[in-house]
Design a protein around this motif. Structure first.
Motif, PDB file in Angstrom:
ATOM      1  N   THR A 105      -2.297  -0.179 -10.730  1.00  0.00           N
ATOM      2  CA  THR A 105      -3.405   0.585 -10.172  1.00  0.00           C
ATOM      3  C   THR A 105      -3.113   0.888  -8.701  1.00  0.00           C
ATOM      4  O   THR A 105      -2.737  -0.023  -7.955  1.00  0.00           O
ATOM      5  N   PRO A 106      -3.266   2.152  -8.255  1.00  0.00           N
ATOM      6  CA  PRO A 106      -3.027   2.442  -6.836  1.00  0.00           C
ATOM      7  C   PRO A 106      -3.876   1.533  -5.925  1.00  0.00           C
ATOM      8  O   PRO A 106      -5.037   1.251  -6.237  1.00  0.00           O
ATOM      9  N   HIS A 107      -3.250   1.134  -4.819  1.00  0.00           N
ATOM     10  CA  HIS A 107      -3.881   0.145  -3.937  1.00  0.00           C
ATOM     11  C   HIS A 107      -5.252   0.609  -3.433  1.00  0.00           C
ATOM     12  O   HIS A 107      -6.205  -0.169  -3.399  1.00  0.00           O
ATOM     13  N   HIS A 108      -5.350   1.910  -3.059  1.00  0.00           N
ATOM     14  CA  HIS A 108      -6.627   2.367  -2.482  1.00  0.00           C
ATOM     15  C   HIS A 108      -7.768   2.326  -3.512  1.00  0.00           C
ATOM     16  O   HIS A 108      -8.929   2.184  -3.147  1.00  0.00           O
ATOM     17  N   ILE A 109      -7.397   2.385  -4.779  1.00  0.00           N
ATOM     18  CA  ILE A 109      -8.442   2.310  -5.819  1.00  0.00           C
ATOM     19  C   ILE A 109      -8.912   0.855  -5.979  1.00  0.00           C
ATOM     20  O   ILE A 109     -10.105   0.575  -6.113  1.00  0.00           O
ATOM     21  N   LYS A 110      -7.957  -0.070  -5.891  1.00  0.00           N
ATOM     22  CA  LYS A 110      -8.327  -1.496  -5.941  1.00  0.00           C
ATOM     23  C   LYS A 110      -9.228  -1.851  -4.753  1.00  0.00           C
ATOM     24  O   LYS A 110     -10.234  -2.554  -4.898  1.00  0.00           O
TER      25      LYS A 110
END
Ligand SMILES: Cc1ncc(COP(=O)(O)O)c(C=O)c1O
Length: 398
Positions: free
Chosen positions: A47-52
């Motif tokens: 999962t892309p970091h900014h979404i986490k």
């Protein structure tokens, strides 16, 4: 002993059921290469970091209560914007209901439209819950043929033959699970014409819409803006968050023909409270933020698709078409050494320690003598898996 309901008897999910014998082998210390489940997170995708971060931030910001039943307004606004930009659609936020994944959207839709004895036209093969939930309601899933020799395109003549007065809706899955087929506008338009002539609701599952290796994905609704069409989409695959369970249904309802079905759908939505609050907030960030991960994912998957396609066709006893989207490949078992495709899959599991899903789990008619493999693992894992399968086939066939 207490008895379960009769209708629960038909619920059996092939994709997860093959895990039971696999677990047994694993308990005995045997390492299985799992090529069975459509979850990129189980492989080398993340999962892309900014979404986490957005998920965590949503919890800190206090989005921990129930969300509105139809979904947060800001998320529905972002979905409207995506539809405008990507498909040229002019939806209103009230056309959208956010759900706990596409799987809940399809459950709610089928609950909203099906009576016992109704029929639902489903692609053969299909994502299995369309069949299971239809039967659960006492209705009948009717698979329409898709033609392997034509890269699994829908057989429009077969659809025509199978429409009758009990047909409630037709499901299109594009790109398709399990075949990876991508449908050109011409085929979609032919299906739309049939649906219009016969007054049937069209449902288009587009959860893999941004995972396309060549050519372009055309959203069904964009090809007939004046028709009643329900689109399902979600974040599990393209935004790499299958466990967060966020999807949505969009009602294209230009002439009000879907008013009553839409009302039923939203009533059902209120009765199940809401989709996850924090996950919905994170999906706002997912739609607003960088989309670079999609390009990277598709590039990686294209290489894996090319390799799997070539490798499978080198194996004596197997053949496959080339998937154009999603992350599956659906090879044919060319010999009749096995009683069924399920026996083949269990034999491969037992003796080559590679786990696939039998094709008949996706359609007893048009899926048989096939199996589904995911093309998600790294190249070296795909290579090892098909080396093992090749050895196994040599032992059995020669
Ligand atoms: C065609 C199709 N629709 C829906 C889903 C499920 O999506 P969700 O995670 O949004 O429930 C899948 C998952 O494999 C799928 O292949």
């Amino acid at each position: 002993m207490f008895e379960p309901s009769e209708k629960s008897g038909g619920i059996a999910y092939a994709i997860r059921e093959v895990l039971v014998p696999a677990r047994k082998l694993e308990k005995n210390g045997i390492k299985i290469i799992k090529m069975n489940i459509g979850d990129p997170i189980a492989y080398d995708f993340d999962t892309p970091h900014h979404i986490k971060e957005a998920l965590y931030q949503a919890a800190l910001d206090g989005y921990n209560g129930y969300a509105p039943s139809e979904g947060y307004e800001e998320l529905r606004e972002e979905i409207v914007k995506r539809e405008k930009k990507r498909n040229g659609m002019g939806y209103d936020i009230d056309d959208i209901c956010v759900t706990t994944g596409v799987t809940e959207a399809l459950q709610m839709f089928l609950a909203a439209v099906l009576n016992a004895g109704d029929e639902l036209l489903v692609p053969g093969p299909t994502y299995p819950p369309y069949n299971l939930i239809t039967s659960f309601h006492g209705a009948k899933p009717v698979p329409y043929a898709t033609i392997e020799e034509e890269n699994w395109q829908p057989d429009v003549e077969d659809i025509r033959k199978k429409i009758n007065r009990r047909t409630k809706a037709i499901i299109i899955i594009n790109p398709n699970n399990p075949t990876g087929a991508l449908y050109p506008p011409k085929v979609i338009k032919e299906i739309l014409d049939l649906a219009a002539e016969n007054n049937i609701i069209v449902v288009s599952d587009e959860i893999y819409d941004d995972i396309v290796f060549e050519g372009r994905h055309y959203s069904t609704a964009s090809l007939a803006k004046d028709m009643p069409i329900i689109t399902f989409n979600g974040f599990s695959k393209v935004y790499l968050v299958p466990g967060w369970r966020v999807g949505y249904a969009i009602f294209n309802n230009p002439n009000g023909e879907l008013d009553k079905v839409k009302d039923a759908f939203f009533r059902i939505a209120r009765a199940r409270l809401c989709a996850s609050s924090v996950a919905q907030r994170a999906m706002i960030a997912a739609l607003r933020g960088s989309q670079q991960h999609i390009v990277e994912m598709v590039n990686k998957l294209r290489k894996r698709r090319d390799f799997a396609y070539k490798r499978i066709n080198e194996i004596n006893g197997l053949s496959t078409t080339k998937p154009q989207g999603a992350f599956y490949i659906f090879p044919k078992i060319e010999t009749n050494k096995w009683k069924s495709d399920k026996e083949f899959v269990l034999d491969v599991l037992e003796n080559a320690h590679v786990l696939f899903v039998h094709g008949s789990g996706f359609c007893p008619v048009y899926g048989k003598n096939h199996f589904r493999a995911v093309i998600l693992p790294p190249l070296e894992v795909i290579e090892e898996a098909f080396n093992r399968v090749e050895e196994f086939m040599k032992r059995v066939i020669e």
